[in-house]
Design an enzyme around this catalytic site. Structure first.
Site, PDB file in Angstrom:
ATOM      1  N   ASP A  71       0.842  -1.198   0.000  1.00  0.00           N
ATOM      2  CA  ASP A  71       0.000   0.000   0.000  1.00  0.00           C
ATOM      3  C   ASP A  71       0.877   1.248   0.000  1.00  0.00           C
ATOM      4  OD1 ASP A  71      -2.290   1.936   1.148  1.00  0.00           O
ATOM      5  OD2 ASP A  71      -3.264   0.085   0.530  1.00  0.00           O
ATOM      6  N   ASP A  72       0.416   2.312   0.603  1.00  0.00           N
ATOM      7  CA  ASP A  72       1.050   3.630   0.545  1.00  0.00           C
ATOM      8  C   ASP A  72       2.369   3.680   1.333  1.00  0.00           C
ATOM      9  OD1 ASP A  72       1.273   6.287  -0.131  1.00  0.00           O
ATOM     10  OD2 ASP A  72      -0.462   6.953   1.013  1.00  0.00           O
ATOM     11  N   LYS A 189      -4.187  -0.784  -6.689  1.00  0.00           N
ATOM     12  CA  LYS A 189      -5.162   0.010  -5.942  1.00  0.00           C
ATOM     13  C   LYS A 189      -4.924   1.483  -6.252  1.00  0.00           C
ATOM     14  CE  LYS A 189      -6.151   1.444  -1.152  1.00  0.00           C
ATOM     15  NZ  LYS A 189      -5.875   1.122   0.276  1.00  0.00           N
ATOM     16  N   ASP A 191      -6.095   5.032  -5.003  1.00  0.00           N
ATOM     17  CA  ASP A 191      -6.727   5.604  -3.814  1.00  0.00           C
ATOM     18  C   ASP A 191      -7.143   7.043  -4.096  1.00  0.00           C
ATOM     19  OD1 ASP A 191      -7.641   5.599  -1.222  1.00  0.00           O
ATOM     20  OD2 ASP A 191      -5.684   5.242  -0.304  1.00  0.00           O
ATOM     21  N   ARG A 239     -14.067   0.327  -2.840  1.00  0.00           N
ATOM     22  CA  ARG A 239     -14.294   0.492  -1.409  1.00  0.00           C
ATOM     23  C   ARG A 239     -15.559   1.316  -1.173  1.00  0.00           C
ATOM     24  NH1 ARG A 239      -9.811   1.137   1.786  1.00  0.00           N
ATOM     25  NH2 ARG A 239     -11.231   2.183   3.215  1.00  0.00           N
ATOM     26  N   ASP A 243     -11.934   3.805   5.960  1.00  0.00           N
ATOM     27  CA  ASP A 243     -11.098   2.717   6.464  1.00  0.00           C
ATOM     28  C   ASP A 243     -11.782   1.947   7.588  1.00  0.00           C
ATOM     29  OD1 ASP A 243      -9.258   3.609   4.679  1.00  0.00           O
ATOM     30  OD2 ASP A 243      -7.871   4.443   6.166  1.00  0.00           O
TER      31      ASP A 243
END
Length: 561
Positions: A71-72, A189, A191, A239, A243
Site C-alpha cells: 500500500d502507501d 489500488k 486511492d 471500497r 477505512d
C-alpha cells in the site's frame, strides 16, 4: 489452481454480466493480504517479504489467499511532494526498498503469489516543476497538468490534476502502467477516488489494459454509490466506506493494536445492504481489510471476528487480510482456513439483508446449485438475542436439510423456520438445502445456444437462448442420493406463437414435451414431468426437435426420489 478453489470454480461457473468490467479478472473476489492495516506508514522490503513468506508457511496460500499488496508510503518525498523519476512518475524510496520493486515482485511470484501496488490520481508537483518528458512522446509535464487544481493524496500531497483533453495525459498514465507491468504488478489500488476523478479511473483502466498484463484494478475509498454503475464498468472492486481501521492504537497516527473495533466492522452491514445490487463476477463491493489473525488484541472478540468473516463472506467482499501474518493465532488461522466459509465468499453471489430489527440481522443468498446460505447476527455489544427467519423469507418452501457452516455439523431436516439464540457479536451461518434442488440453465452444458440476460424475470444470472436449429440442447447433471422416480420442473419462456417441442432424455428414458408460446419472452411458465433417476449423477438433456430451436430455458427444479 489449488484443489479447493478448482472445485469451487467447477461448481459455481457464472456468466459475467455485460455491465461489469470486461477485463476478464476477479471473476471471484480477490484473496490475500495488504500492508496498510498492520505495517501502515513504515513498509520495507524485508517486512513485505516476511509477510509473503508467512502467507505460504501458514497454509493460507493453499486456501486461495494469493495477493500480497504493498500500500502507501513506499515513495520518496521532499518539501514539494513526491520525488519523481526522469519521466515524472513517483520514485520508490531506495532506503526502504533497496533492491527495487521488481526484485520484491519476483520474490513474491517465486512463492506462487501475486503482487499488488498502489497509486493515487494526478501528476506530482515535482514533475511539473522539472517539466519532465512524457515517456515515448514529445509532450512534457507542463503540457498535461492542470495546476489550478490538486488531487486528494494521503502521503506527500502536492498532486496536480491532469488535463485529459490533452493526449499526453493518457500517454503519461500509460507509461506509468507500463512501468508497473514491467515490474510484475498483478493488482493495482488507486486511492483517493471520488466522483470528480472518473476521468482518472477511466484513464487507468485504459492504461492497464494496454499493458497486455492482467492487473486486477481496485478503487479506494468511500466511493459514492451514485456512480456505482461507473465503478462496476471500470474496475474489479471498489471500497464502499472509509477505512475499517479504528486508528486507536498506541503508536504514531493511531498505529498498533487494536487495528479495528466492532463499531468499524458492524458499520459495514448497512453499507453492504445498499451496495448489494452492484456486486457480481468481475466487480465486487470491497468492505476493506479482514482484521482476523492475531487474536483478541485486534480489538474484536472471537465471536465478533467470526461475524466479521461471516459478513465479508456473505457479501462476497475481497478477503484481503490486514493482520500480522508472522504472528497468527491458531484460533484465527482456523477461521481463515475454513473451507466452507471460503466457499461462501467465492460462490460469486452477494447476499441480501432480509431481517434488520434492532440488534438482529439475517442475510440470505442462493447458490447456483439451489442451496440457500443464511447468516444470522446479534450485532449488539451486550445481552443474548434470538434471531429467527422463515424459509419463505429465505426464498423457498418446505423442509430443508441444514448444515452449520462454521462447525460443519449437520442439524438435520428443518421444516419451515429457523431460530438461533446468539451472544452479543455472535453469528450463525447455515446452508439450507431444500428438498427441491435447482439447476440453473446458465451453468449447464450448452450446445448451440447462448447465455443471455436481456429478458426480465429469470432466476440466477441469466437464461439459455437456444440457437434456432434442430438438435440444440441444454444438459444438466442432476445428483440423486437414491434411485427412483423424480419430479422435474423446467421453467421456460416462448415469446412466439409457435410451439417449440423438445425431447427430455435421462437414463434411457425419452419424453417429448410441447413448449407453446407464453405470450412474451418475459413471461415464464413451468413444464413438469417425471423421470427415473439413478443414485449419483444423471445427465438430463432437453433437445430441440425443430428448426425453431427450443424455448428460452431458465432452470430445472428437481424433487429427488
Amino acid at each position: 489452481m489449488r484443489a479447493v478453489l478448482a472445485a469451487l470454480l467447477v461448481l459455481c461457473v457464472i456468466a459475467v454480466p455485460a455491465e461489469a468490467s470486461d477485463n476478464g479478472l476477479s471473476i471471484r473476489p480477490a484473496m490475500g493480504w495488504s500492508s496498510w492495516s498492520f505495517i501502515r506508514r513504515w513498509p520495507t522490503e524485508d517486512k513485505i517479504k516476511a509477510q509473503a513468506d508467512a502467507l505460504v508457511s501458514s497454509g493460507l496460500r493453499e486456501k486461495g489467499y494469493v495477493y500480497v499488496n504493498l500500500d502507501d508510503f513506499y515513495q520518496k518525498c521532499d518539501a514539494n511532494g513526491f520525488v519523481v523519476d526522469s519521466y515524472g512518475r513517483w520514485a520508490v524510496d531506495s532506503a526502504k526498498f533497496p533492491s527495487g520493486i521488481k526484485v520484491l515482485a519476483d520474490h513474491i511470484h517465486d512463492k506462487g503469489l501475486k503482487f499488488g501496488f498502489y497509486v493515487t490520481p494526478g501528476i506530482a508537483k515535482n514533475a511539473v516543476t522539472a517539466n519532465t518528458p512524457v515517456e515515448g512522446t514529445s509532450y512534457h509535464a507542463k503540457d498535461i497538468a492542470d495546476t489550478s487544481q490538486t488531487h486528494k493524496n494521503y502521503n506527500c500531497k502536492n498532486m496536480y490534476r491532469l488535463n485529459f483533453s490533452h493526449p499526453g495525459a493518457q500517454a503519461f498514465i500509460n507509461s506509468w502502467a507500463n512501468q508497473m507491468a514491467s515490474w510484475g504488478v498483478d493488482y493495482l489500488k488507486i486511492d483517493g477516488v471520488d466522483a470528480s476523478t472518473i476521468a482518472d479511473v477511466e484513464a487507468w483502466d485504459k492504461a492497464l489494459r494496454q499493458t497486455g498484463r492482467p492487473i486486477n484494478f481496485a478503487l479506494s475509498n468511500n466511493l459514492p454509490i451514485a456512480q456505482a454503475t461507473t465503478w462496476k464498468r471500470l474496475a474489479n472492486s471498489w471500497r464502499t466506506q472509509g477505512d475499517v481501521e479504528c486508528y486507536c492504537g498506541p503508536g504514531p497516527n493511531g498505529s498498533g493494536f487494536p487495528l479495528t473495533d466492532w463499531a468499524h466492522v458492524s458499520s459495514r452491514f448497512n453499507s453492504a445492504a445498499q451496495w448489494q445490487p452492484y456486486a457480481g463476477p468481475g466487480g465486487w463491493n470491497d468492505y476493506d481489510s479482514l482484521q482476523i489473525g492475531n487474536g483478541d488484541q485486534v480489538g474484536l472478540t472471537a465471536d465478533q471476528r467470526r461475524s466479521h468473516m461471516t459478513h465479508w463472506a456473505m457479501a462476497a467482499s475481497p478477503l484481503l487480510l490486514g493482520t500480522d501474518l508472522t504472528a497468527l493465532t491458531s484460533v484465527d488461522l482456523g477461521m481463515l482456513k475454513n473451507d466452507r466459509l471460503i466457499a461462501v465468499n467465492q460462490d460469486g453471489v452477494a447476499a441480501q439483508r432480509i431481517v434488520n430489527s434492532g440488534v438482529n440481522q439475517v442475510w440470505r443468498k442462493r447458490e447456483s446449485n439451489g442451496d440457500h446460505i443464511v447468516a444470522f447476527y446479534n450485532t449488539g455489544t451486550s445481552g443474548n438475542s434470538t434471531v429467527s427467519v422463515t424459509w419463505s423469507q429465505v426464498g423457498f418452501s418446505g423442509p430443508a436439510a441444514v448444515t452449520n457452516l462454521w462447525s460443519g455439523a449437520s442439524e438435520g431436516t428443518v421444516s419451515s423456520s429457523y431460530s438461533a439464540t446468539l451472544r452479543p457479536g455472535e453469528t450463525r451461518l447455515i446452508r439450507a438445502r431444500p428438498n427441491v434442488q435447482r439447476y440453473e440453465a446458465e451453468n449447464a452444458t450448452i450446445s448451440q445456444g447462448t447465455v443471455d440476460s436481456n429478458h426480465a424475470g429469470f432466476s440466477g444470472t441469466g437464461f439459455v437462448n437456444y440457437t434456432n436449429v434442430t438438435g440444440s440442447y441444454v444438459e444438466s447433471t442432476v445428483t440423486a442420493a437414491t434411485a427412483g422416480d423424480a419430479t422435474l420442473t423446467l421453467r421456460y419462456a416462448n415469446g412466439t406463437t409457435v410451439n417449440r417441442p423438445m425431447t427430455i432424455t435421462v437414463n434411457g428414458t425419452t419424453l417429448t414435451r410441447d413448449f407453446p408460446g407464453t405470450g412474451a419472452w418475459t413471461t415464464w411458465a413451468n413444464s413438469t414431468f417425471t423421470v427415473p433417476l439413478a443414485a449419483g449423477a444423471n445427465a438430463v438433456r432437453a433437445t430441440a426437435t425443430t428448426e425453431n430451436g427450443g424455448p428460452n430455458v431458465d432452470y430445472l427444479d428437481v424433487s429427488p426420489p
